[in-house]
Motif scaffolding. Structure first.
Motif, PDB file in Angstrom:
ATOM      1  N   PRO A 152       0.826  -1.658   0.041  1.00 47.65           N
ATOM      2  CA  PRO A 152      -0.165  -0.169  -0.160  1.00 47.65           C
ATOM      3  C   PRO A 152       0.539   1.463   0.107  1.00 47.65           C
ATOM      4  O   PRO A 152       2.179   1.352   0.833  1.00 47.65           O
ATOM      5  N   ALA A 153       0.439   2.143  -0.719  1.00 45.28           N
ATOM      6  CA  ALA A 153       1.081   3.318  -0.783  1.00 45.28           C
ATOM      7  C   ALA A 153      -0.033   4.584  -1.192  1.00 45.28           C
ATOM      8  O   ALA A 153      -1.061   4.635  -1.250  1.00 45.28           O
ATOM      9  N   GLY A 207       4.359  11.925  -3.132  1.00 49.61           N
ATOM     10  CA  GLY A 207       5.286  10.551  -3.884  1.00 49.61           C
ATOM     11  C   GLY A 207       3.951   9.474  -3.340  1.00 49.61           C
ATOM     12  O   GLY A 207       3.969  10.174  -2.282  1.00 49.61           O
ATOM     13  N   PRO A 208       4.595   9.097  -3.719  1.00 46.87           N
ATOM     14  CA  PRO A 208       3.904   7.332  -3.848  1.00 46.87           C
ATOM     15  C   PRO A 208       4.458   7.043  -2.277  1.00 46.87           C
ATOM     16  O   PRO A 208       5.740   6.485  -2.799  1.00 46.87           O
ATOM     17  N   LEU A 250      -2.202   5.908   9.662  1.00 52.42           N
ATOM     18  CA  LEU A 250      -3.163   4.775   9.342  1.00 52.42           C
ATOM     19  C   LEU A 250      -3.814   3.786   8.115  1.00 52.42           C
ATOM     20  O   LEU A 250      -4.324   2.940   7.772  1.00 52.42           O
ATOM     21  N   MET A 251      -2.335   3.471   7.656  1.00 50.16           N
ATOM     22  CA  MET A 251      -1.768   2.621   6.586  1.00 50.16           C
ATOM     23  C   MET A 251      -1.069   1.285   7.354  1.00 50.16           C
ATOM     24  O   MET A 251      -0.656   0.857   8.470  1.00 50.16           O
ATOM     25  N   ALA A 252      -1.746   0.032   6.357  1.00 52.82           N
ATOM     26  CA  ALA A 252      -1.260  -0.810   6.861  1.00 52.82           C
ATOM     27  C   ALA A 252       0.298  -0.945   6.762  1.00 52.82           C
ATOM     28  O   ALA A 252       1.024  -0.592   5.741  1.00 52.82           O
ATOM     29  N   PRO A 253       1.237  -1.804   7.588  1.00 52.56           N
ATOM     30  CA  PRO A 253       2.618  -2.131   7.686  1.00 52.56           C
ATOM     31  C   PRO A 253       3.029  -2.581   5.873  1.00 52.56           C
ATOM     32  O   PRO A 253       2.200  -2.833   5.272  1.00 52.56           O
TER      33      PRO A 253
END
Length: 156
Positions: free
Chosen positions: A2-3, A25-26, A73-76
């Motif tokens: 995920p980015a 960037g991503p 909030l993102m997944a590792p």
């Protein structure tokens, strides 16, 4: 992996100029946090050293905190074409984070300088000695004339 398309900003204040930096960037969660920590720490240390920079730096740090919250909030990352960056120590545990005290130090030095300048003009008084019939009596007044300057008493 995920980015998140994000921008992490940095600021360097120079006495009469300033320099803005950004990484856009991503970014995966780990890389985003690593870049946030690096750039924000540098901004906290280098961002205050100009007149306009004194006001720009807090805004930059707030923008970065918003980006950091989004990264959190993102997944590792699970996989990718390269390993993620090493996040390192949190911002508050880095030596550059002490730069957050720079505005207080600057304001304190200016206030002490102003106080010292004010005291240096009013710290002296002139002594006028009246000796009548063998008894000496001294009175202290302001030094208004050049003749008074010969009997200056400085209080410490």
């Amino acid at each position: 992996m995920p980015a998140l398309n994000a921008t992490v900003r940095g600021h360097q204040g120079l006495v009469v100029m300033m320099q803005f930096r950004k990484v856009r960037g991503p970014l995966c969660r780990t890389c985003g946090i690593a870049i946030f920590r690096d750039i924000t720490t540098k901004t906290l240390w280098q961002g205050w050293w100009g007149i306009l920079s004194f006001f720009c730096t807090p805004a930059i740090v707030i923008f970065n905190l918003v980006a950091r919250a989004r990264f959190g909030l993102m997944a590792p990352p699970a996989s990718g074409w390269r390993p993620p960056l090493e996040p390192g120590k949190p911002v508050i545990r880095r030596a550059g984070a002490l730069g957050v005290f720079a505005p207080f130090l600057i304001v304190g030095v200016l206030a002490i300088g102003a106080e010292h300048r004010e005291n240096s003009t009013g710290a002296s008084k002139c002594a006028h000695v009246n000796s009548a019939q063998g008894a000496a009596e001294a009175t202290f007044t302001g030094c208004d004339s050049k003749a008074d300057a010969s009997s200056v008493v400085t209080h410490r």
